[in-house]
Design a protein around this motif. Structure first.
Motif, PDB file in Angstrom:
ATOM      1  N   HIS A   1     -52.789  42.642  40.702  1.00 22.18           N
ATOM      2  CA  HIS A   1     -53.532  41.353  41.480  1.00 22.18           C
ATOM      3  C   HIS A   1     -55.177  41.650  41.472  1.00 22.18           C
ATOM      4  O   HIS A   1     -55.705  40.310  40.995  1.00 22.18           O
ATOM      5  CB  HIS A   1     -53.198  40.802  42.989  1.00 22.18           C
TER       6      HIS A   1
ATOM      7  N   THR B   1     -56.554  43.578  38.445  1.00 22.36           N
ATOM      8  CA  THR B   1     -57.092  43.832  37.129  1.00 22.36           C
ATOM      9  C   THR B   1     -56.021  43.185  36.496  1.00 22.36           C
ATOM     10  O   THR B   1     -55.293  44.143  35.385  1.00 22.36           O
ATOM     11  CB  THR B   1     -57.345  45.457  36.766  1.00 22.36           C
ATOM     12  N   PRO B   2     -55.367  41.912  36.646  1.00 19.55           N
ATOM     13  CA  PRO B   2     -54.357  41.856  35.650  1.00 19.55           C
ATOM     14  C   PRO B   2     -54.272  41.821  33.963  1.00 19.55           C
ATOM     15  O   PRO B   2     -53.095  42.465  33.663  1.00 19.55           O
ATOM     16  CB  PRO B   2     -54.331  40.600  35.841  1.00 19.55           C
ATOM     17  N   ASP B   3     -55.697  41.862  33.449  1.00 15.47           N
ATOM     18  CA  ASP B   3     -55.122  41.525  32.471  1.00 15.47           C
ATOM     19  C   ASP B   3     -55.730  43.468  31.649  1.00 15.47           C
ATOM     20  O   ASP B   3     -54.652  43.425  30.524  1.00 15.47           O
ATOM     21  CB  ASP B   3     -57.448  41.389  31.704  1.00 15.47           C
ATOM     22  N   ARG B   4     -56.323  44.101  32.429  1.00 20.06           N
ATOM     23  CA  ARG B   4     -56.193  45.311  32.020  1.00 20.06           C
ATOM     24  C   ARG B   4     -54.811  45.735  32.094  1.00 20.06           C
ATOM     25  O   ARG B   4     -54.218  46.582  31.311  1.00 20.06           O
ATOM     26  CB  ARG B   4     -56.964  46.607  33.227  1.00 20.06           C
TER      27      ARG B   4
ATOM     28  N   HIS C   1     -52.138  44.357  31.174  1.00 19.13           N
ATOM     29  CA  HIS C   1     -51.209  43.554  30.644  1.00 19.13           C
ATOM     30  C   HIS C   1     -51.734  44.407  29.238  1.00 19.13           C
ATOM     31  O   HIS C   1     -51.284  44.596  28.855  1.00 19.13           O
ATOM     32  CB  HIS C   1     -51.863  41.937  30.275  1.00 19.13           C
ATOM     33  N   GLU C   2     -53.064  44.709  29.325  1.00 20.44           N
ATOM     34  CA  GLU C   2     -53.691  44.892  27.232  1.00 20.44           C
ATOM     35  C   GLU C   2     -52.754  46.542  27.938  1.00 20.44           C
ATOM     36  O   GLU C   2     -52.830  46.887  26.281  1.00 20.44           O
ATOM     37  CB  GLU C   2     -54.680  45.578  27.428  1.00 20.44           C
TER      38      GLU C   2
ATOM     39  N   THR D   1     -48.904  46.532  27.027  1.00 19.76           N
ATOM     40  CA  THR D   1     -48.945  46.258  25.850  1.00 19.76           C
ATOM     41  C   THR D   1     -48.957  47.232  24.237  1.00 19.76           C
ATOM     42  O   THR D   1     -47.972  48.029  23.602  1.00 19.76           O
ATOM     43  CB  THR D   1     -48.909  45.046  25.516  1.00 19.76           C
ATOM     44  N   SER D   2     -50.678  47.725  25.191  1.00 21.64           N
ATOM     45  CA  SER D   2     -50.635  48.341  23.809  1.00 21.64           C
ATOM     46  C   SER D   2     -49.884  50.435  24.090  1.00 21.64           C
ATOM     47  O   SER D   2     -49.855  51.089  23.219  1.00 21.64           O
ATOM     48  CB  SER D   2     -52.682  48.632  23.810  1.00 21.64           C
TER      49      SER D   2
ATOM     50  N   LEU E   1     -43.769  42.961  30.956  1.00 20.74           N
ATOM     51  CA  LEU E   1     -44.363  43.581  29.963  1.00 20.74           C
ATOM     52  C   LEU E   1     -43.496  44.264  28.573  1.00 20.74           C
ATOM     53  O   LEU E   1     -44.448  44.359  27.208  1.00 20.74           O
ATOM     54  CB  LEU E   1     -46.088  43.612  29.923  1.00 20.74           C
TER      55      LEU E   1
END
Ligand code: RP5
Length: 167
Positions: A41, A43-46, A48-49, A52-53, A79
């Protein structure tokens, strides 16, 4: 391929003391791992990034630790198709029952393998990760067998010492 076979992610720096148990266990087994703080909640973008990587780069198993409304493991599992082990963190308000239910009660379709609350769960998460890796790694299989033998011997030794004390 990434050299990091396991990735530990945790929601806050306040989870580090408990998750040290997982890190120590992975070290003991010689498993290369990454260890990061990231929040579903905050750092949601972190999240995801990174997930996936890491999955693309060869990380096999993810361990996700969080407390309170602990949705990190579920988000990680959403993810990746790799196994995700959730570790519910002990909390001051509800003792970790909040974290446990948030982590374990995944609706059908996206599984999270959930361990016990706190340090015991952190240790077991690492052991479970090694067991998964051991399916395709004879070296880890041997180390797991030896770990169990050592554990059995330690319990037997403790009993012998107790019997000596009791006379
Ligand atoms: C969760 O909230 C974290 O995983 C942690 O267990 C809990 C409390 O976080 P802090 O307020 O200590 O940063 O997201």
């Amino acid at each position: 391929m990434s050299k990091k076979e396991v990735a530990i992610v945790m929601g806050s720096a306040s989870d580090k003391e408990s998750m040290q148990q997982a890190a120590d266990m992975l070290e003991k087994f010689g498993v290369p791992f990454a260890w990061h703080i990231m929040s579903a909640h905050r750092t949601p973008d972190r999240v995801h990034e990174f997930i996936t990587s890491a999955a693309k780069e060869g990380t096999q198993v993810f361990i996700a630790a969080a407390g309170k409304a602990a949705h990190l493991a579920g988000v990680v599992a959403s993810l990746t198709i790799h196994p995700v082990i959730g570790v519910p963190m002990t909390t001051s308000d509800l003792g970790g029952l909040d974290s446990l239910l948030s982590t374990v009660q995944m609706p059908p379709g996206i599984p999270v393998a959930t361990t016990a609350i706190g340090k015991a769960g952190a240790k077991n998460a690492a052991l479970l990760a090694v067991s998964i890796l051991a399916l395709n790694n004879a070296g880890y299989q041997e180390k797991l067998v030896q770990y169990r033998k050592d554990q059995t011997e330690a319990v037997n030794k403790a009993d012998q010492e107790l019997q000596k004390e009791l006379g």
